[in-house]
Write a protein that holds these residues in place. Structure first.
Motif, PDB file in Angstrom:
ATOM      1  N   LYS A  63      19.658  25.107 -31.317  1.00 22.10           N
ATOM      2  CA  LYS A  63      19.209  25.380 -29.885  1.00 22.10           C
ATOM      3  C   LYS A  63      19.625  26.773 -29.398  1.00 22.10           C
ATOM      4  O   LYS A  63      20.757  27.099 -29.649  1.00 22.10           O
ATOM      5  CB  LYS A  63      19.885  24.325 -28.988  1.00 22.10           C
ATOM      6  N   LYS A  76      22.433  24.707 -23.864  1.00 22.47           N
ATOM      7  CA  LYS A  76      23.386  24.265 -25.030  1.00 22.47           C
ATOM      8  C   LYS A  76      23.877  22.997 -24.379  1.00 22.47           C
ATOM      9  O   LYS A  76      24.145  22.005 -25.437  1.00 22.47           O
ATOM     10  CB  LYS A  76      24.419  25.332 -24.869  1.00 22.47           C
ATOM     11  N   GLU A  83      21.527  28.145 -35.608  1.00 25.37           N
ATOM     12  CA  GLU A  83      21.514  27.507 -34.342  1.00 25.37           C
ATOM     13  C   GLU A  83      20.376  26.753 -34.287  1.00 25.37           C
ATOM     14  O   GLU A  83      19.273  26.966 -34.571  1.00 25.37           O
ATOM     15  CB  GLU A  83      21.692  28.610 -33.317  1.00 25.37           C
ATOM     16  N   LYS A 112      23.975  27.797 -20.795  1.00 20.53           N
ATOM     17  CA  LYS A 112      24.662  26.716 -20.732  1.00 20.53           C
ATOM     18  C   LYS A 112      23.989  25.429 -20.442  1.00 20.53           C
ATOM     19  O   LYS A 112      24.144  24.316 -21.137  1.00 20.53           O
ATOM     20  CB  LYS A 112      25.810  26.660 -19.563  1.00 20.53           C
TER      21      LYS A 112
END
Length: 292
Positions: A174, A109, A172, A106
């Motif tokens: 990241k 992201k 993606e 988290k």
């Protein structure tokens, strides 16, 4: 002769299923020996049919689909050799902890680039952020300049765009990778949403308690193509070359090379990387709750 062959085939299927499908309804025990006994009572056809049903998910799924012997054995082989290396998800989650893993995911992201790099830099002794780019741009002389020429400053991360696995479910910008061998696990965070692209080692878990983990640090890329990517630490002290190299392959294979000699050229690591075979190591994309 035909019946004998069918009996032998039926026993073979039952044994293979019991070895490969631990939750099979023909698990070793009373049901297993009962099934073998049925063969000698004339139930060979039923046993072979049961094996086929198991491979297709039970009698209620695709019951009307007929498969040849070769197709059945091929399905069984695919099921037993599904991934290039062993999944270490349970061991990783046990060592890292579910909350810590989720926090790592988290933070990457949800943080801005500057905040994320800042959080790493506050807890790292290695070159991070401006220090790295000063290293790449300054006038280096003597031995250090021999390593600078290997660094791919404008790396793209080609395997992440071409690999069947790394493009799932989407490409993606990241990404958190969790890569393991038999002795340890590495967490790599990749920032590819803008230039310059950045790669960090953010966690290293040793499976042996008497070994010290590698510290958080920024990594440089020395090889970047459709088949593999090689990341490296920066040279320490008076060493010409790095001591740590990480090779990620498009099929999820992974190798970590620790160099104990001071002046081993990256060319040797590159040549070795192309000779490595798919095996016991694995590199996976992280999700908030585990691995993809």
């Amino acid at each position: 002769m035909k019946n004998i062959n069918r009996i032998i085939f039926g026993v073979f299927i039952i044994v293979i299923i019991n070895l490969s499908l631990p939750t099979s309804s023909l698990a070793i025990g009373g049901g297993f020996f009962k099934s073998i006994l049925n063969i000698f009572k004339g139930g060979g056809d039923d046993v072979i049919k049961s094996g086929d049903d198991l491979l297709r998910g039970g009698k209620n799924q695709s019951a009307n689909i007929e498969k040849s012997t070769d197709e059945i054995l091929n399905d069984l082989g695919v099921r037993m050799n599904k991934k290039p290396g062993p999944s270490k998800e349970s061991l990783i989650m046990e060592r890292v902890g579910a909350e810590s893993h989720a926090s790592e995911f988290k933070t990457l992201k949800e943080s801005s680039r500057s905040d994320y790099i800042g959080s790493i830099r506050r807890n790292a002794d290695e070159l991070i952020d401006d220090d790295l780019w000063e290293f790449l741009n300054e006038e280096l002389s003597g031995d250090n300049n021999t390593f600078k020429k290997f660094i791919v400053v404008g790396w793209i991360g080609k395997i992440y765009n071409t690999s069947e696995y790394f493009t799932r479910p989407t490409i993606e910008k990241k990404m958190l990778l969790v890569c393991s061998n038999l002795n340890e696990t590495f967490y790599f965070s990749l920032l590819m949403e803008q230039e310059p692209k950045r790669a960090f080692l953010v966690r290293n878990i040793k499976f042996k308690d008497n070994q010290n983990p590698l510290p958080k640090q920024e990594l440089v890329v020395i090889e970047d193509n459709d088949d593999l990517k090689i990341m490296a630490s920066l040279p320490k002290e008076d060493n010409k070359y790095p001591s740590h190299y990480f090779t990620i392959y498009k099929d999820q294979n992974f190798y970590y090379d620790k160099i104990n000699q001071a002046n081993v050229s990256p060319d040797i690591i590159k040549k070795k990387a192309y000779n490595n075979v798919s095996g016991k190591n694995n590199c996976s994309k992280a999700t908030e709750n585990g691995l993809l």
